[in-house]
Each structure stands twice: as C-alpha cells, then as structure tokens.
Design a protein around this motif. Structure first.
Motif, PDB file in Angstrom:
ATOM      1  N   SER A  31       0.861  -1.214   0.004  1.00  0.00           N
ATOM      2  CA  SER A  31       0.010  -0.137  -0.096  1.00  0.00           C
ATOM      3  C   SER A  31       0.847   1.331   0.083  1.00  0.00           C
ATOM      4  N   ILE A  32       2.049   1.125   0.219  1.00  0.00           N
ATOM      5  CA  ILE A  32       3.014   2.371   0.332  1.00  0.00           C
ATOM      6  C   ILE A  32       3.670   2.542  -1.144  1.00  0.00           C
ATOM      7  N   ASN A  33       3.656   3.764  -1.373  1.00  0.00           N
ATOM      8  CA  ASN A  33       4.439   4.030  -2.765  1.00  0.00           C
ATOM      9  C   ASN A  33       5.739   3.765  -2.741  1.00  0.00           C
ATOM     10  N   CYS A  34       6.291   3.152  -3.943  1.00  0.00           N
ATOM     11  CA  CYS A  34       7.608   2.475  -4.102  1.00  0.00           C
ATOM     12  C   CYS A  34       8.473   3.532  -4.211  1.00  0.00           C
ATOM     13  N   GLN A  35       9.438   3.771  -3.335  1.00  0.00           N
ATOM     14  CA  GLN A  35      10.438   4.870  -3.304  1.00  0.00           C
ATOM     15  C   GLN A  35      12.097   4.261  -3.241  1.00  0.00           C
ATOM     16  N   PRO A  36      13.003   4.619  -3.866  1.00  0.00           N
ATOM     17  CA  PRO A  36      14.035   4.147  -3.800  1.00  0.00           C
ATOM     18  C   PRO A  36      14.781   3.952  -2.295  1.00  0.00           C
ATOM     19  N   GLU A  37      14.985   3.039  -1.963  1.00  0.00           N
ATOM     20  CA  GLU A  37      15.745   2.790  -0.674  1.00  0.00           C
ATOM     21  C   GLU A  37      17.329   2.757  -0.277  1.00  0.00           C
ATOM     22  N   ARG A  38      17.692   2.923   0.905  1.00  0.00           N
ATOM     23  CA  ARG A  38      19.017   2.890   1.112  1.00  0.00           C
ATOM     24  C   ARG A  38      19.746   1.477   0.649  1.00  0.00           C
TER      25      ARG A  38
ATOM     26  N   THR B 248      29.055  -0.856   6.968  1.00  0.00           N
ATOM     27  CA  THR B 248      27.926  -0.894   6.162  1.00  0.00           C
ATOM     28  C   THR B 248      26.571  -1.082   7.143  1.00  0.00           C
ATOM     29  N   LEU B 249      26.634  -1.723   8.333  1.00  0.00           N
ATOM     30  CA  LEU B 249      25.659  -2.007   9.120  1.00  0.00           C
ATOM     31  C   LEU B 249      25.043  -0.807   9.944  1.00  0.00           C
ATOM     32  N   CYS B 250      26.385  -0.145  10.184  1.00  0.00           N
ATOM     33  CA  CYS B 250      26.081   1.081  10.958  1.00  0.00           C
ATOM     34  C   CYS B 250      25.220   2.139  10.082  1.00  0.00           C
ATOM     35  N   TYR B 251      25.353   2.190   8.767  1.00  0.00           N
ATOM     36  CA  TYR B 251      24.741   2.803   7.752  1.00  0.00           C
ATOM     37  C   TYR B 251      23.081   2.514   7.964  1.00  0.00           C
ATOM     38  N   ASP B 252      23.082   1.183   7.991  1.00  0.00           N
ATOM     39  CA  ASP B 252      21.406   0.613   8.274  1.00  0.00           C
ATOM     40  C   ASP B 252      20.967   0.645   6.862  1.00  0.00           C
ATOM     41  N   PRO B 253      21.447   0.096   6.148  1.00  0.00           N
ATOM     42  CA  PRO B 253      20.740  -0.027   4.601  1.00  0.00           C
ATOM     43  C   PRO B 253      19.718  -0.865   4.650  1.00  0.00           C
TER      44      PRO B 253
END
Length: 250
Positions: free
Chosen positions: A72-79, A149-154
């Motif tokens: 139901s959420i609009n598709c947006q580019p994710e990290r 990478t994990l600290c960035y929380d992608p």
C-alpha cells in the motif's frame, strides 16, 4: 525495509568499437528480508548487476525498483550499500572511526556511539576499536567494512565476493558471522561468489549466471546452520555445478 525488483535489465559496453552485452534481459525479484547468492563463472555479469543495483553503473535498458513489503506504500528508492572484496577502509581512521563514518552527519553523538559499539561487539572488534587498518588482520578489516555498512543501516546490502581473499579459517568464521547477522536483522542481502559451497551455505536462493543471463533460480530449503557434508547440501551443490559446468555430477 525493501526488496529489489529487476525487470528486463540490459547492460552493454563498447570496447574498441565492439559491443559487449554484459547483461541481457535480466528479470529477478529479491523479496524483502531474504538472502540471495549469485554464482557463475568470471565475466558472467554478477558484479555488473550489483553495480547497477547500487547506482555505480547505469543500465542500457530495463528497470530496477525497491518495492516495500507493504504494497500500500508508494515505491520509493531505498538505501543500498555495497561491501567489496577489498575492505576499502580509510587508513588514517581507527576501526571505530571507520565504522562510524557513515554517521558523520548524525547530530546525536550518543546514538552514534551506541550504534557503533553494538556492531563492534557483534563483530568481535571491541578490543581493536582504537587500532588502525594497517594494524589489523585481513579478516578484521573485512569485519570493519561490514560493520561500517551495518552502521549505515541500509535496507539492501550488496556483497561482491567479500570473503574471497581470506584464508579458509577466517572465511568460515565470517560466514558464520554473516548468517548470524542475517538471522538477527533480516536485511535483504545479495551476495556474489564464485564458490558454489559458499553460495549454498549462505543463500536461501542461489541465482546462477552464464554469459550475462540468468539460467536458473535454485531454492535452498535448508535451515541454518548448514552442514556442507549432508546429503541435502551436496544434492543442491551437484545441481548447481551441473548447470555451471555442463556436466552431470550425480
């Protein structure tokens, strides 16, 4: 969090006036919170696909999207974040500072310290937090890169043969660490490897590449941790090798 949806993706390079099709008509859906491994011979397009997903390269044709689990959420580019075969740490920063670097703009320093300490502890690096990259082993450096990478929380973690240059013992330890992190956090992970054993050991699904095309999607219906000597593990491995090498291993 989000998965990855790839539709009719193509990537063409021109080398000395010759057209090279690195990827041809790739269709692949990676569900949110799943661990997918990509395996195939060198030059089959695996790394090129990762570069396209994270935006380091632009596709010739096709589409890459990051649909959220809630439709139901609009598709947006994710990290999206990528871990390379080389740690690529900044030599003038300590282990702790390298891991904290993605959070440099975060004003709440207490939150930064809590996040970094969490991953220092999880990756068994707390004792070496004040060391510089030149003072630690290759395995520790790769753990630091993973911690950064994990600290960035992608939402999506891409890994391009991150364990390929390590000795067998360190590699086994980091494979176990990676499985543990996946089970704890359920991140979407796309992992490139040339090692079929590693692909089956880590992935919930193995995607097999050949000459820029996907030739098979192989589900791995085995729980973690996996025994590489078990009959079920070996059966999956034989099927993948048969597809890559073109010979029957039964």
């Amino acid at each position: 969090m989000a998965g990855v949806k790839i539709q009719k993706l193509c990537k063409t390079f021109w080398i000395n006036g010759q057209e090279i099709n690195a990827l041809s008509d790739i269709n692949l859906t990676i569900e949110d919170g799943t661990f997918v491994t990509l395996v195939g011979k060198s030059g089959s397009g695996k790394t090129t696909l990762l570069k396209l997903i994270c935006g380091l390269e632009k596709s010739t044709r096709g589409n890459i999207s990051f649909p959220p689990p809630d439709k139901s959420i609009n598709c947006q580019p994710e990290r999206v974040s990528i871990v390379f075969q080389e740690p690529r740490l900044m030599p003038w920063l300590t282990v702790e500072q390298n891991m904290a670097f993605p959070l440099i703009k975060e004003k709440n320093r207490e939150r930064v310290a809590k996040t970094v300490n969490h991953y220092l502890d999880l990756l068994s690096l707390m004792e070496f937090k004040d060391a510089y990259p030149a003072q630690i082993s290759g395995g520790m450096a790769q753990r630091t890169a993973l911690g950064r990478t994990l600290c960035y929380d992608p939402d999506v973690i891409l890994m391009d043969e991150p364990l390929g240059a390590l000795d067998a013992f360190t590699r086994k330890k980091l494979q176990a660490d990676l499985i543990n992190i996946f089970l704890l956090q359920k991140k979407t992970i796309v992992f490139v490897t040339h090692d079929v054993d590693e692909a089956v050991l880590l992935g919930q699904r193995v995607v097999i590449f050949e000459a820029g095309k996907i030739v098979e999607h192989m589900p791995v219906n085995l729980g973690y941790p996996r025994n590489p000597l078990s009959r079920n593990f070996l059966n999956v491995k034989k099927k993948i090798l048969s597809l890559i090498v073109g010979e029957n291993f039964n």
